[in-house]
Design an enzyme around this catalytic site. Structure first.
Site, short mmCIF file in Angstrom:
data_model
loop_
_atom_site.label_atom_id
_atom_site.label_comp_id
_atom_site.label_asym_id
_atom_site.label_seq_id
_atom_site.Cartn_x
_atom_site.Cartn_y
_atom_site.Cartn_z
N HIS A 374 0.84 -1.21 0.00
CA HIS A 374 0.00 0.00 0.00
C HIS A 374 0.87 1.26 0.00
O HIS A 374 0.65 2.18 -0.80
CB HIS A 374 -0.91 -0.02 1.23
CG HIS A 374 -1.86 1.14 1.33
ND1 HIS A 374 -3.20 1.02 1.09
CD2 HIS A 374 -1.66 2.45 1.64
CE1 HIS A 374 -3.79 2.19 1.25
NE2 HIS A 374 -2.87 3.09 1.59
N GLU A 375 1.85 1.29 0.89
CA GLU A 375 2.68 2.49 1.01
C GLU A 375 3.62 2.65 -0.18
O GLU A 375 3.89 3.77 -0.61
CB GLU A 375 3.46 2.46 2.33
CG GLU A 375 2.59 2.33 3.57
CD GLU A 375 1.47 3.37 3.64
OE1 GLU A 375 1.71 4.52 3.22
OE2 GLU A 375 0.37 3.02 4.09
N HIS A 378 1.98 4.34 -3.06
CA HIS A 378 1.91 5.80 -2.95
C HIS A 378 3.15 6.49 -3.52
O HIS A 378 3.09 7.69 -3.83
CB HIS A 378 1.76 6.21 -1.48
CG HIS A 378 0.37 6.13 -0.97
ND1 HIS A 378 -0.69 6.77 -1.56
CD2 HIS A 378 -0.15 5.49 0.13
CE1 HIS A 378 -1.80 6.54 -0.87
NE2 HIS A 378 -1.50 5.77 0.15
N GLU A 397 -5.46 7.13 -2.34
CA GLU A 397 -5.78 5.99 -1.48
C GLU A 397 -6.50 4.86 -2.21
O GLU A 397 -6.37 3.70 -1.83
CB GLU A 397 -6.61 6.47 -0.29
CG GLU A 397 -5.90 7.49 0.59
CD GLU A 397 -4.58 7.01 1.17
OE1 GLU A 397 -4.30 5.79 1.13
OE2 GLU A 397 -3.81 7.86 1.66
#
Length: 955
Positions: A374-375, A378, A397
């Site tokens: 997830h990170e 980004h 997101e």
């Protein structure tokens, strides 16, 4: 965006890299935004006002946004901390190179909890042209504006530097910003350190700045700290030198690329790290020393390179920085934070403990893989390309949530990450994204004040957005989708992203917009709240589709990508859209779907689409026929969602008959997946409530016994040592239903287990208490009831409290009600309420006992109103309730409006009976003569059960 913003509203921005995307530097050096890129400003004019993308500038009703009459070119920041000495003050000195976008005599920055000591002004040649500038903290202070007066007006495109000296105090972790944290060593020593967490609007606590998501500038960072500590930050360490022979050192870092202030991060600590075997860039896992020494960072280090490499392969855009660090912070105020090149995590999201059980180890390895993915997502979605405002937070997101599951799925396909996504994101969003939920707003939704901005970090921006993006990824095809993302990322590199730019890139990859206009299709999901339910009916050689927002709409129309499978082509693995529903109502030839004769058709293959299907009765019956003949031909996920949509068709859209529901449930005798049985449970419960006091209830109980018997016959009542978990779970579900439906063998089996457990609780396994209590004699029942009301340490107390109502003996139930009414025993208010709830909803006998209790305690009608409404489905019971309602009204326990509401709800129950009971009787093969005596049949059945209980007391 507010409706009253019309021609006077204008946007102001710099669109970085609009025509020529910036490629990642092959060798990362000190980065400064090139002049030619700074000049790539796309201006439009409306009524003489400048319109661009970065920010909203309007009338005085918009008060939390920067005016953006100036923009930063770069920051040079020096910060000093003595956190290791438990001195939680800090000093700061920032030089902000500024460019004027308008002729102006002031600059507005954002700040929080810092004190400005001095501001000087330098020209673009670094000559001081102003000292001790006048500044003011604008009212209201909650808007956090620092207005700096330049002393004279500067022209458009003028360059100058603000030199600001200030000081502040480290925040507590919960307040974000620049904050203090600690850990405790094995020697019980408390070690303090300092770190940061700035998203969405907390960088202003570290320094006065332009703290908005579309405003980028390069940042040069220096941190002064004790030489016993190290500082790690977004970029590699450039230099570390001692300050004038003191115990202080200054850690100086390479410049960041142009980025938002909320992505700045650093850590001042004595942390240690473990490094990965890099094939892309080096990745280090930082944590407190003991955690690294114990090997808790090894797992994250082992997966980090594969995750980063898979992103580069999929997106075809290189990770731009020379390193990527991951830090486990002991007190971190959110799950993790995607700081560019230096990601921060809660410890549980990055470190794998060595003392986990095998089950815990699987749970946490998957969790860590998801959070890291997830990170890392980004680093592209949010860092390399940023949304112009929090309106479009889903561009950050939503993509991060999508890849949180998709990247681990591609790397570890046997660990069920895709199914995890379906349940944690799609299913969760379907539950939350309802008309009745105030949080259900469009994915693109304008907010402005800090509280509202924080509120955007919710399931809409994360789970729902990820679900919608996954739907379009599958509908368009993964290659087309990712080719479009490559264009989106490269065309907007180190710049601003917005939905239109995304749609344009995807359209370029997809091709003919006459076939599908992606902007129109995706906007129907991003600018409208909720999701649709699609009604499907067959009319001759046509399928008729009609859609509305679920469960109630206001004219919304969504572009719905249809995937489908039929009896002759059960292509459940094909998740590319075969047809798009774009109108409120459409009729489509069955040949489009390859539908032959009366074959079954099922839509939404593996539930990749974010919508519900409402089939007509004839389509349901065709599906039921398919399940009876070859249950495994239909994909497991679709068999599961069929049960959910069966419930929707009965309870929400109310479009199908109860007989159709029974036909579908009847196919479960062939179902070997406990997951489908679990999903069918709501349907069993619904029919149990609606039929409980009716003439067909015993037939329904017999039906339940029949459909569970094949499973019980095959796998028995008790588990074997070597059986699979799936078999154990299937038995649990089938046996629970079988015993609940009064199967003699099942109840006797559990009763025997209860007797043995009562004799020796330590050596004998616990029974299914509910089934055991069905036939329990008075000695055993009295024992457990007495223990429940006197012994707080009763073994399996919670289970017993939830099942003590299951006895079929009316006298025992009377004793139980007396215990509920006795406020001197140890039953908690929660337990009393829970037991009463179960009594009202479990069986006709228990309902009658509980209803008598409420008649004696009329005030109890309020907390149990919904349970009473659900259970009353005959005119006889309704007449009894009316007397109670009159008493409650006279005693002012209920208002007339509440009484009318209850009566209307029960009228609906009776109308349901009138509509469906005849079809149910036909399904069970009952005739009118049977119904005349059926009321007495179930009473006799209970008498038989009660007699059996009495006899069992003397065994």
């Amino acid at each position: 965006m507010k409706e009253n913003l019309k021609a006077a509203v204008f946007l102001l921005s710099i669109t970085i890299a609009i025509s020529n995307p910036v490629s990642p530097p092959t060798k990362f050096e000190s980065f400064q935004l090139p002049d030619e890129l700074e000049k790539q400003v796309e201006f439009k004019f409306i009524d003489g006002k400048i319109i661009t993308d970065i920010s909203l500038k309007s009338d005085d009703s918009i008060t939390y946004r920067l005016p953006n009459n100036t923009l930063p070119v770069r920051y040079d920041l020096w910060v000093k901390t003595d956190v290791e000495k438990e001195n939680f003050n800090f000093e700061g000195h920032v030089k902000i190179q500024v460019r004027a976008i308008e002729q102006t005599d002031y600059v507005t920055l954002q700040y929080r909890d810092i004190v400005i000591d001095q501001i000087d002004l330098f020209d673009e040649n670094e000559l001081k042209i102003g000292e001790n500038l006048t500044f003011e903290y604008l009212e209201p202070l909650s808007h956090e504006f620092l207005k700096i007066h330049l002393g004279s007006s500067v022209n458009i495109d003028a360059r100058f530097t603000l030199d600001i000296i200030y000081h502040g105090e480290l925040h507590e972790p919960s307040n974000n910003g620049f904050y203090k944290a600690y850990y405790i060593t094995a020697n019980n020593e408390t070690i303090w350190y300092a770190t940061t967490k700035f998203e969405p609007h907390h960088a202003r606590h570290l320094m006065p700045c332009y703290d908005e998501p579309a405003i980028r500038a390069a940042i040069g960072l220096q941190v002064q700290h004790d030489k016993s500590y190290n500082t790690y930050a977004n970029m590699p360490l450039k230099n570390r030198y001692v300050v004038n022979g003191s115990d202080y050192v200054i850690s100086e870092f390479e410049d960041t690329p142009p980025m938002q202030t909320y992505l700045l991060a650093f850590l001042v600590s004595a942390f240690k790290y473990v490094s990965n075997n890099a094939t892309v860039v080096e990745q280090r896992i930082f944590a407190k020393p003991q955690s690294i020494d114990d090997g808790e960072g090894d797992y994250a280090a082992s997966i980090s390179d594969g995750i980063l490499k898979k992103f580069e392969e999929l997106l075809d855009v290189k990770y731009p920085l020379p390193k990527l660090d991951h830090a486990a912070i002991t007190q971190f105020p959110s799950g993790a934070m995607e700081n560019f090149g230096f990601i921060s995590y809660q410890e549980v999201a990055l470190l794998l403990k060595k003392n986990y059980t095998p089950a815990q180890n699987l749970t946490y390895t998957k969790y860590i893989a998801r959070v890291v993915a997830h990170e890392v997502a980004h680093q592209w979605f949010g860092n390399t390309v940023a949304p112009e405002w929090w309106t479009h937070l889903w561009l950050n997101e939503g993509f991060a949530t999508l890849y949180e599951y998709l990247i681990p799925h591609l790397l570890y396909p046997n660990l069920n990450f895709r199914e995890d996504f379906r349940t944690a994101c799609l299913q969760a969003s379907l539950r939350n994204d309802l008309t009745s939920n105030a949080a259900s707003v469009p994915m693109s939704h304008y907010v402005e004040d800090p509280t509202a901005i924080r509120g955007r970090f919710n399931f809409i921006s994360y789970q729902k957005a990820g679900t919608v993006l996954m739907m379009f990824l599958e509908a368009l095809g993964t290659d087309i989708f990712h080719h479009g993302l490559t264009k989106y990322l490269t065309n907007n590199y180190y710049g601003i992203g917005n939905p239109n730019k995304l749609f344009t890139s995807l359209q370029s990859s997809f091709g003919d917009e006459n076939q599908l206009n992606i902007a129109t299709a995706m906007s129907s999901w991003t600018t409208q709240a909720g999701f649709p339910i699609l009604r499907v009916e067959r009319s001759g050689n046509k399928l008729k589709f009609s859609q509305q927002r679920y469960p109630t709409g206001n004219g919304e129309i969504y572009a719905i990508p249809l995937t489908f499978a039929t009896k002759s082509n059960a292509k459940f693995d094909d998740k590319t859209a075969g047809y798009w529903i774009k109108a409120k109502e459409e009729e489509v030839d069955v040949n489009v779907f390859g539908l032959n004769g009366t074959d079954w058709i099922i839509f939404n293959n593996q539930q990749v689409g974010y919508y519900r299907i409402d089939y007509s009765d004839d389509l349901w019956l065709a599906i039921a026929d398919g399940l009876r003949h070859d249950v495994k031909k239909i994909h497991l996920i679709n068999r599961r969602i069929l049960q959910e949509e069966l419930n929707i068709g009965m309870t929400v859209s109310k479009s199908i008959s109860a007989a159709t529901m029974l036909e579908m449930l009847n196919t479960l005798e062939n179902e070997e997946s406990y997951l489908v049985w679990n999903d069918a449970n709501n349907n069993f419960q619904f029919l149990n409530r609606t039929l409980m006091n009716t003439v067909v209830y015993e037939n329904y109980m017999k039906f339940l016994r029949l459909i569970t018997k094949p499973i019980i016959d095959e796998i028995g009542y008790e588990a074997t040592d070597s059986e699979l978990l799936e078999i154990t779970q299937l038995r649990l579900r089938a046996k629970t239903i079988n015993c609940y439906a009064f199967d003699d063998n099942c109840m006797q089996h559990e009763h025997t287990k209860l007797i043995k457990y009562h004799e020796n609780e330590n050596e004998n396994p616990a029974p299914d208490f509910c089934s055991g209590f069905r036939l329990a004699g008075q000695d055993i029942y009295d024992y457990y009831l007495h223990e429940l009301i006197t012994n707080t340490s009763l073994k399996n107390r919670n289970l017993i409290a939830r099942t003590i109502h299951c006895t079929m003996n009316k006298d025992y139930l009377g004793v139980l009600i007396a215990a509920i009414e006795d406020d001197k025993n140890i039953l908690t208010a929660y337990e009393r309420g829970n037991i009463t709830n179960f009594l009202l909803t479990s069986s006709p006998i228990s309902f009658n006992v509980a209803f008598d209790y409420i008649r004696r305690n009329v005030e109890k009608i309020i907390p149990f109103k919904s349970q009473i409404i659900a259970a009353i489905n005959t005119q006889e019971k309704f007449d009894e309730l009316k007397l109670l309602l009159t008493e409650a009204l006279n005693d002012k326990i209920l208002t007339q409006a509440q009484v009318d509401e209850i009566k209307a709800a029960i009228d609906d129950n009776l109308k349901w009976q009138e509509k469906h009971l005849g079809g149910i009787m036909d399904f069970f093969g009952l005739d009118e003569e049977t119904t005349l005596t059926a009321n007495g049949v179930f009473v006799s059945f209970y008498l038989i059960i009660s007699t059996f209980v009495v006899i069992s007391c003397f065994r």
